[in-house]
Scaffold this motif. Structure first.
Motif, mmCIF file in Angstrom:
data_model
loop_
_atom_site.group_PDB
_atom_site.id
_atom_site.type_symbol
_atom_site.label_atom_id
_atom_site.label_comp_id
_atom_site.label_asym_id
_atom_site.label_seq_id
_atom_site.Cartn_x
_atom_site.Cartn_y
_atom_site.Cartn_z
ATOM 1 N N LYS A 22 28.781 19.594 72.106
ATOM 2 C CA LYS A 22 27.302 19.599 72.137
ATOM 3 C C LYS A 22 26.750 18.233 72.539
ATOM 4 O O LYS A 22 25.921 18.114 73.437
ATOM 5 C CB LYS A 22 26.730 19.996 70.748
ATOM 6 N N SER A 24 28.348 15.857 73.985
ATOM 7 C CA SER A 24 28.825 15.499 75.328
ATOM 8 C C SER A 24 27.965 16.150 76.405
ATOM 9 O O SER A 24 27.692 15.531 77.438
ATOM 10 C CB SER A 24 30.283 15.927 75.498
ATOM 11 N N TYR A 38 35.850 10.986 70.289
ATOM 12 C CA TYR A 38 35.032 11.947 69.540
ATOM 13 C C TYR A 38 34.352 11.262 68.358
ATOM 14 O O TYR A 38 35.017 10.799 67.442
ATOM 15 C CB TYR A 38 35.945 13.102 69.084
ATOM 16 N N THR A 40 31.741 12.404 65.637
ATOM 17 C CA THR A 40 31.017 13.577 65.156
ATOM 18 C C THR A 40 29.557 13.227 64.841
ATOM 19 O O THR A 40 29.262 12.120 64.386
ATOM 20 C CB THR A 40 31.741 14.180 63.923
ATOM 21 N N GLU A 124 36.971 23.124 82.483
ATOM 22 C CA GLU A 124 37.540 22.500 83.699
ATOM 23 C C GLU A 124 39.037 22.716 83.867
ATOM 24 O O GLU A 124 39.558 22.533 84.959
ATOM 25 C CB GLU A 124 37.220 20.989 83.716
HETATM 26 N N1 GTP Z 1 38.197 18.443 78.140
HETATM 27 C C1 GTP Z 1 36.926 18.349 77.749
HETATM 28 N N2 GTP Z 1 36.633 17.709 76.614
HETATM 29 C C2 GTP Z 1 35.339 17.658 76.227
HETATM 30 C C3 GTP Z 1 34.287 18.248 76.988
HETATM 31 N N3 GTP Z 1 33.127 18.060 76.329
HETATM 32 C C4 GTP Z 1 33.426 17.367 75.216
HETATM 33 N N4 GTP Z 1 34.750 17.115 75.153
HETATM 34 C C5 GTP Z 1 35.472 16.372 74.100
HETATM 35 O O1 GTP Z 1 35.427 17.117 72.902
HETATM 36 C C6 GTP Z 1 35.294 16.239 71.771
HETATM 37 C C7 GTP Z 1 34.064 16.629 70.936
HETATM 38 O O2 GTP Z 1 32.897 16.442 71.721
HETATM 39 P P1 GTP Z 1 31.462 16.252 71.050
HETATM 40 O O3 GTP Z 1 30.483 16.293 72.168
HETATM 41 O O4 GTP Z 1 31.418 15.072 70.173
HETATM 42 O O5 GTP Z 1 31.364 17.586 70.159
HETATM 43 P P2 GTP Z 1 30.168 18.071 69.230
HETATM 44 O O6 GTP Z 1 30.003 19.534 69.475
HETATM 45 O O7 GTP Z 1 28.976 17.227 69.443
HETATM 46 O O8 GTP Z 1 30.758 17.863 67.768
HETATM 47 P P3 GTP Z 1 29.959 17.635 66.352
HETATM 48 O O9 GTP Z 1 28.991 16.518 66.571
HETATM 49 O O10 GTP Z 1 31.022 17.326 65.361
HETATM 50 O O11 GTP Z 1 29.284 18.933 66.028
HETATM 51 C C8 GTP Z 1 35.207 14.813 72.336
HETATM 52 O O12 GTP Z 1 36.474 14.231 72.271
HETATM 53 C C9 GTP Z 1 34.814 15.030 73.795
HETATM 54 O O13 GTP Z 1 35.298 14.013 74.635
HETATM 55 C C10 GTP Z 1 34.638 18.909 78.209
HETATM 56 O O14 GTP Z 1 33.825 19.436 78.942
HETATM 57 N N5 GTP Z 1 35.982 18.938 78.516
#
Ligand code: GTP
Ligand code: MG
Length: 201
Positions: A22, A24, A38, A40, A124
């Protein structure tokens, strides 16, 4: 005095399990950056970006919520005055897809009517995929929600998804305005009552 730098101000909300991407997606859309590490989200965060849709300047205030239950506080305030909700799962994590139903339920508990899109992120790498597009599409059709598959990492479909939800919110606003200003137009579009059956003799 300077005029407003936008024609519409919309609030969007991003929800979904922890780690689905989310933050990201928001970082990619608002700042065009990506980090593999990551961190959180605790509570809620937000970013602003203005987009132009059909010549209308739309300022988006996008709220990025915590997926982890223990970091979600006063959830109902997130939903207040929300125009659109982006529900995210991770295509490499089937559990996050199963949990979409719970997130839809939470929306139902907090909003009367709101624009929604379903987003399968991390699309991807075909080798890591565990949620097939066809299954997700079948589910999204059943729920009447539009589906997007994105990659915040590779910047796939992110812009398109945010633009689509914004366009949806804009259309809803314009339809509601038209209904208020020209109620007769709505009447014309309503299905006509059947004319009384003429009896002969
Ligand atoms: N391979 C890949 N990894 C991703 C992608 N988007 C996010 N990530 C990875 O997934 C992990 C979690 O990403 P976040 O964006 O922090 O996830 P979140 O949903 O915000 O998580 P919370 O804040 O805990 O709810 C990180 O290590 C990112 O680098 C993507 O499109 N592809
Ligand atoms: Mg986050």
């Amino acid at each position: 005095m300077a005029g407003k730098d936008y024609d519409h101000l919309f609030k969007l909300l991003i929800i979904g399990d922890s780690g689905v991407g989310k933050s990201s997606l928001l970082l990619r859309f608002a700042d065009n950056t990506f980090s593999g590490s990551y961190i959180t989200t605790i509570g809620v965060d937000f970013k602003i970006r203005t987009v132009v849709i059909n010549g209308e300047r739309v300022k988006l205030q996008i709220w990025d919520t915590a997926g982890q239950e223990r970091f979600r506080t006063i959830t109902s305030t997130y939903y207040r005055n929300t125009h659109g909700v982006i529900i995210v799962y991770d295509v490499t994590n089937p559990e996050s897809f199963v949990n979409i139903k719970r997130w839809l339920h939470e929306i139902g508990q907090n909003c009367d009517s709101v624009c929604k899109v379903l987003v399968g992120n991390k699309c991807e790498d075909p080798a890591r995929r565990q949620v097939e597009t066809a299954d997700a599409r079948r589910f999204s059709d059943q729920m009447g929600v539009r589906l997007f598959e994105t990659s915040a990492k590779e910047n796939l479909n992110v812009e398109e998804m945010f633009n689509a939800v914004t366009a949806m919110v804009l259309r809803t606003k314009q339809e509601n305005l038209a209904r208020l200003q020209h109620p007769e137009v709505v009447k014309i579009n309503r299905p006509k009552k059947k004319p009384p059956v003429k009896k002969c003799c």
